[in-house]
Design a protein around this motif. Structure first.
Motif, PDB file in Angstrom:
ATOM      1  N   ARG A   1      27.245 -18.300 -56.657  1.00 56.68           N
ATOM      2  CA  ARG A   1      26.251 -17.361 -57.193  1.00 56.68           C
ATOM      3  C   ARG A   1      26.160 -16.091 -56.354  1.00 56.68           C
ATOM      4  O   ARG A   1      26.020 -14.994 -56.902  1.00 56.68           O
ATOM      5  N   SER A   2      26.248 -16.215 -55.047  1.00 56.19           N
ATOM      6  CA  SER A   2      26.178 -15.019 -54.206  1.00 56.19           C
ATOM      7  C   SER A   2      27.400 -14.120 -54.433  1.00 56.19           C
ATOM      8  O   SER A   2      27.289 -12.902 -54.451  1.00 56.19           O
ATOM      9  N   ARG A   3      28.578 -14.733 -54.650  1.00 56.75           N
ATOM     10  CA  ARG A   3      29.770 -13.942 -54.940  1.00 56.75           C
ATOM     11  C   ARG A   3      29.686 -13.303 -56.317  1.00 56.75           C
ATOM     12  O   ARG A   3      30.154 -12.182 -56.517  1.00 56.75           O
ATOM     13  N   GLN A   4      29.061 -13.991 -57.281  1.00 57.69           N
ATOM     14  CA  GLN A   4      28.873 -13.397 -58.605  1.00 57.69           C
ATOM     15  C   GLN A   4      27.991 -12.166 -58.516  1.00 57.69           C
ATOM     16  O   GLN A   4      28.254 -11.161 -59.171  1.00 57.69           O
ATOM     17  N   GLN A   5      26.947 -12.228 -57.707  1.00 58.17           N
ATOM     18  CA  GLN A   5      26.052 -11.086 -57.538  1.00 58.17           C
ATOM     19  C   GLN A   5      26.796  -9.895 -56.951  1.00 58.17           C
ATOM     20  O   GLN A   5      26.518  -8.750 -57.284  1.00 58.17           O
ATOM     21  N   SER A   6      27.751 -10.156 -56.086  1.00 60.73           N
ATOM     22  CA  SER A   6      28.461  -9.064 -55.429  1.00 60.73           C
ATOM     23  C   SER A   6      29.384  -8.288 -56.376  1.00 60.73           C
ATOM     24  O   SER A   6      29.677  -7.124 -56.127  1.00 60.73           O
ATOM     25  N   VAL A   7      29.830  -8.916 -57.477  1.00 57.13           N
ATOM     26  CA  VAL A   7      30.689  -8.210 -58.422  1.00 57.13           C
ATOM     27  C   VAL A   7      29.894  -7.564 -59.549  1.00 57.13           C
ATOM     28  O   VAL A   7      30.415  -6.720 -60.261  1.00 57.13           O
TER      29      VAL A   7
END
Length: 70
Positions: free
Chosen positions: A34-40
């Motif tokens: 989820r944190s990586r999804q937020q970054s994109v």
């Protein structure tokens, strides 16, 4: 006889690395995803915004079915 799929193998390897990295804790794995999804951000599709799907038209002029994954 099943043929090996390089894409499936790659996904399995990534999954194994994630599991080992987070000590097989699914909650930590999901938190990382989820944190990586937020970054994109905007590069991901927002299903809530894209409920209506325009169907591409085939050469014969008939609508082409799109599988929604549900």
């Amino acid at each position: 006889m099943w043929e090996e799929d390089p894409i499936v193998n790659e996904i399995r390897e990534i999954r194994k690395k994630l599991e080992a990295k987070f000590d097989f804790d699914s909650k930590l794995i999901l938190k990382d995803i989820r944190s990586r999804q937020q970054s994109v951000g905007a590069r991901l599709i927002d299903r809530k915004k894209n409920k209506a799907v325009d169907r591409p038209v085939s050469r014969e002029g008939e609508g082409v079915a799109i599988h929604s994954g549900r």
